[in-house]
Design a protein around this motif. Sequence first.
Motif, PDB file in Angstrom:
ATOM      1  N   MET A  37       0.820  -1.217   0.000  1.00 39.18           N
ATOM      2  CA  MET A  37       0.000   0.000   0.000  1.00 39.18           C
ATOM      3  C   MET A  37       0.856   1.272   0.000  1.00 39.18           C
ATOM      4  N   PRO A  38       1.785   1.430   0.969  1.00 39.89           N
ATOM      5  CA  PRO A  38       2.647   2.620   0.883  1.00 39.89           C
ATOM      6  C   PRO A  38       3.533   2.608  -0.355  1.00 39.89           C
ATOM      7  N   ALA A  39       3.912   1.402  -0.813  1.00 35.08           N
ATOM      8  CA  ALA A  39       4.754   1.330  -2.018  1.00 35.08           C
ATOM      9  C   ALA A  39       4.041   1.996  -3.196  1.00 35.08           C
ATOM     10  N   ARG A  40       2.742   1.769  -3.285  1.00 31.62           N
ATOM     11  CA  ARG A  40       1.958   2.383  -4.361  1.00 31.62           C
ATOM     12  C   ARG A  40       1.961   3.909  -4.233  1.00 31.62           C
ATOM     13  N   LEU A  41       1.814   4.375  -2.992  1.00 27.24           N
ATOM     14  CA  LEU A  41       1.776   5.826  -2.764  1.00 27.24           C
ATOM     15  C   LEU A  41       3.146   6.465  -2.982  1.00 27.24           C
ATOM     16  N   LEU A  42       4.190   5.673  -2.746  1.00 19.98           N
ATOM     17  CA  LEU A  42       5.547   6.203  -2.864  1.00 19.98           C
ATOM     18  C   LEU A  42       6.159   5.908  -4.229  1.00 19.98           C
ATOM     19  N   HIS A  43       5.337   5.396  -5.144  1.00 19.35           N
ATOM     20  CA  HIS A  43       5.795   5.048  -6.495  1.00 19.35           C
ATOM     21  C   HIS A  43       6.952   4.052  -6.462  1.00 19.35           C
ATOM     22  N   ARG A  44       6.801   3.058  -5.640  1.00 19.63           N
ATOM     23  CA  ARG A  44       7.832   2.020  -5.542  1.00 19.63           C
ATOM     24  C   ARG A  44       7.286   0.698  -6.063  1.00 19.63           C
ATOM     25  N   GLY A  45       8.180  -0.099  -6.633  1.00 16.05           N
ATOM     26  CA  GLY A  45       7.737  -1.339  -7.255  1.00 16.05           C
ATOM     27  C   GLY A  45       7.998  -2.554  -6.391  1.00 16.05           C
ATOM     28  N   VAL A  46       7.745  -3.711  -7.002  1.00 15.81           N
ATOM     29  CA  VAL A  46       7.895  -4.983  -6.292  1.00 15.81           C
ATOM     30  C   VAL A  46       9.335  -5.169  -5.823  1.00 15.81           C
ATOM     31  N   ALA A  47      10.294  -4.706  -6.644  1.00 12.98           N
ATOM     32  CA  ALA A  47      11.709  -4.907  -6.296  1.00 12.98           C
ATOM     33  C   ALA A  47      12.036  -4.208  -4.970  1.00 12.98           C
ATOM     34  N   ASP A  48      11.521  -2.997  -4.792  1.00 12.22           N
ATOM     35  CA  ASP A  48      11.780  -2.265  -3.548  1.00 12.22           C
ATOM     36  C   ASP A  48      11.129  -2.973  -2.366  1.00 12.22           C
ATOM     37  N   LEU A  49       9.934  -3.475  -2.617  1.00 15.91           N
ATOM     38  CA  LEU A  49       9.196  -4.176  -1.567  1.00 15.91           C
ATOM     39  C   LEU A  49       9.959  -5.440  -1.128  1.00 15.91           C
ATOM     40  N   THR A  50      10.408  -6.183  -2.121  1.00 18.83           N
ATOM     41  CA  THR A  50      11.159  -7.419  -1.829  1.00 18.83           C
ATOM     42  C   THR A  50      12.455  -7.097  -1.095  1.00 18.83           C
ATOM     43  N   ARG A  51      13.127  -6.023  -1.555  1.00 18.39           N
ATOM     44  CA  ARG A  51      14.392  -5.623  -0.914  1.00 18.39           C
ATOM     45  C   ARG A  51      14.162  -5.231   0.542  1.00 18.39           C
ATOM     46  N   ALA A  52      13.086  -4.475   0.782  1.00 17.48           N
ATOM     47  CA  ALA A  52      12.812  -4.015   2.147  1.00 17.48           C
ATOM     48  C   ALA A  52      12.550  -5.206   3.070  1.00 17.48           C
ATOM     49  N   LEU A  53      11.793  -6.175   2.566  1.00 15.75           N
ATOM     50  CA  LEU A  53      11.521  -7.367   3.384  1.00 15.75           C
ATOM     51  C   LEU A  53      12.805  -8.141   3.655  1.00 15.75           C
ATOM     52  N   ALA A  54      13.648  -8.257   2.609  1.00 12.26           N
ATOM     53  CA  ALA A  54      14.899  -9.003   2.771  1.00 12.26           C
ATOM     54  C   ALA A  54      15.829  -8.288   3.745  1.00 12.26           C
ATOM     55  N   THR A  55      15.846  -6.974   3.676  1.00 14.59           N
ATOM     56  CA  THR A  55      16.758  -6.191   4.535  1.00 14.59           C
ATOM     57  C   THR A  55      16.482  -6.448   6.008  1.00 14.59           C
ATOM     58  N   VAL A  56      15.212  -6.628   6.345  1.00 20.34           N
ATOM     59  CA  VAL A  56      14.869  -6.822   7.757  1.00 20.34           C
ATOM     60  C   VAL A  56      14.673  -8.302   8.097  1.00 20.34           C
ATOM     61  N   GLY A  57      15.025  -9.167   7.144  1.00 20.00           N
ATOM     62  CA  GLY A  57      14.982 -10.604   7.413  1.00 20.00           C
ATOM     63  C   GLY A  57      13.588 -11.190   7.480  1.00 20.00           C
ATOM     64  N   LEU A  58      12.677 -10.646   6.676  1.00 20.36           N
ATOM     65  CA  LEU A  58      11.301 -11.170   6.696  1.00 20.36           C
ATOM     66  C   LEU A  58      10.892 -11.751   5.339  1.00 20.36           C
ATOM     67  N   SER A  59      11.874 -12.089   4.504  1.00 17.66           N
ATOM     68  CA  SER A  59      11.550 -12.579   3.152  1.00 17.66           C
ATOM     69  C   SER A  59      10.643 -13.797   3.184  1.00 17.66           C
ATOM     70  N   GLY A  60      10.854 -14.648   4.151  1.00 18.16           N
ATOM     71  CA  GLY A  60      10.117 -15.912   4.174  1.00 18.16           C
ATOM     72  C   GLY A  60       8.689 -15.807   4.692  1.00 18.16           C
ATOM     73  N   VAL A  61       8.312 -14.658   5.209  1.00 19.59           N
ATOM     74  CA  VAL A  61       6.978 -14.566   5.820  1.00 19.59           C
ATOM     75  C   VAL A  61       6.118 -13.480   5.184  1.00 19.59           C
ATOM     76  N   GLY A  62       6.455 -13.164   3.931  1.00 19.28           N
ATOM     77  CA  GLY A  62       5.726 -12.104   3.235  1.00 19.28           C
ATOM     78  C   GLY A  62       4.243 -12.372   3.113  1.00 19.28           C
ATOM     79  N   LYS A  63       3.868 -13.662   3.050  1.00 19.52           N
ATOM     80  CA  LYS A  63       2.454 -13.991   2.836  1.00 19.52           C
ATOM     81  C   LYS A  63       1.721 -14.283   4.139  1.00 19.52           C
ATOM     82  N   LYS A  64       2.405 -14.085   5.251  1.00 22.97           N
ATOM     83  CA  LYS A  64       1.790 -14.363   6.545  1.00 22.97           C
ATOM     84  C   LYS A  64       1.010 -13.137   7.026  1.00 22.97           C
ATOM     85  N   LEU A  65      -0.149 -13.390   7.647  1.00 24.50           N
ATOM     86  CA  LEU A  65      -0.938 -12.280   8.179  1.00 24.50           C
ATOM     87  C   LEU A  65      -0.188 -11.639   9.341  1.00 24.50           C
ATOM     88  N   VAL A  66      -0.229 -10.319   9.400  1.00 33.88           N
ATOM     89  CA  VAL A  66       0.524  -9.597  10.434  1.00 33.88           C
ATOM     90  C   VAL A  66      -0.030  -9.894  11.829  1.00 33.88           C
TER      91      VAL A  66
END
Lengths: 300, 252
Positions: free
Chosen positions: A100-129
């Motif tokens: 949602m913020p990625a859309r508002l900030l004009h950021r794509g999937v690559a940025d989203l994936t990078r952000a998740l990887a940076t904080v070590g959450l790549s494996g739980v992207g599809k998990k409910l918060v």
Amino acid sequence: MSDVIHTVQLSRAFGGQTVVRSLDLSVPKGSVYAFLGPNGAGKSTTIRLLLGLLRPDSGSISLFGLPLPAERMAVLARVGSLVEMPSLYPHLTATENLAMPARLLHRGVADLTRALATVGLSGVGKKLVRDFSLGMKQRLGLALALLARPELLILDEPTNGLDPAGIHEVRQLLRMMPSEHGVTVFLSSHLLSEVDQLATHVGMLSQGAMVFQGTVATLAERRRTRLRLIVERPADAATLLAARGWPVERQGDALIAAADAPAAAINRTLVEAGYDVHALVHETDSLEHIFLGMTQAEAR
Amino acid sequence: MNGLRMVPRVLVTEALKLKRTTALRCALLPLAIVFLYFLIGVLSGQALVRQGQDIWTSLTKNTVSLWTVLMLPLFITLETSLLAGLEHTDRNWKFLLTLPVPKWVIYLAKFVIAMGLVCVAHLVLIAGTMVSGMLLRQFAPALKLTALPIGLLVWPLAKISVAALLAVAIQHWVSLRWQSFTTAMAFGVCAMVIGFLAANSVEWGPWYPWSLTLHTLTPQPGAVISPMVFSVLAACVVMVLGAWQFTRREIG
């Protein structure tokens, strides 16, 4: 270094009680600035003022040389933030929360994936918060802050809720931000250990006022060193040392001499006079000691 | 107008937030009315028919009346409170309002989503009634139902949607202004109850926001202004004032 954050005489009160008073904040570009203070010192209020969530009663704020709130949009486009507990939608997955913020900030999937990887959450992207632990939520909050590749990170107690390993990882991540990504980091904390392990610059807040601001090296210069002795019959030993020209102070069972007092000569004198010396050590003020000294002086 | 260009993006973002929410599921509430009239049709079909009217006219008038009088005011209250709750819970404002998006755009987008949910509920009501009609032809052949003349539902519901703009705008402001779900719900329920009384008042009925939908269905002769026109104009005023207040809002 130019200032990324600069405030002049910034003040804010709530219900007649001044929470931030005449704050002159100066955060150089490329620094990791630790904004320290006990709970209730005004750190979170200052951060809300910097992000435009609160309006100052008086004083001015500029970020990147642009005044707030006049240039709010231009400023916020360059800032990533995490204020206290992360703001997340528990009914959405981690990826959806970032999308949602990625859309508002004009950021794509690559940025989203990078952000998740940076904080070590790549494996739980599809998990409910809602199924996340507190530490995972904190990491996701950091991912939100990092999403738009900001030039300035403003983080309020970013290691809250993290386990020791998580704290270590986040500190590593933040430490490398200036050198590897050109990001200036401004983080508030009540943990003085953040300074030694992370910061290049320090601001110490007490009762809404700045009691120290400068580099960690400048702060270190304020650390006083002294010679501590643990000796039997300390009262008699103190008299003996004073007679030899080495005045000492009693501090419980210990004797405290000046840092430049000759340790070897003192030791020899005491042993030759029949005193058992159990310990003789040069000690330096801890950050806690300096901080408490400053804040207590301010309180008086 | 940079902000205007952001409206579509913010709208999509707000719509994405609805996924798996009670607010979205509530859009199915009109099916309760459809089911009620389906049961009546099966159990005692002729009870649906108003004197001098064909069965579809009777059925759609009953459906629209029940929805407008009883359920729509509650639906508006519930939806606006639930939508605002998405941000009040976990204090999400402190992130949302630090994004480089004009605050008024966020305020407007949330209003559009609330109105969108009203329209979705109306579509559900239309679709449900069509399906109910088909089933009644099977289960109550004595009613001799034809296919639904869709205009009997579409036009009244379209007018009601427009007349509801003012109530949605007010309830939207209340829900965002106060964090408490209870406050927003209490306000909406009180407004609805007063609406029951105001609806019968010649003086106040045509002006009371929660009675405008009803007055749209039964226009008063000699009315100064159409309820729909009044709703649109007053909603614009409420939205401008609400957005102005929202942009000045502080997040402590």
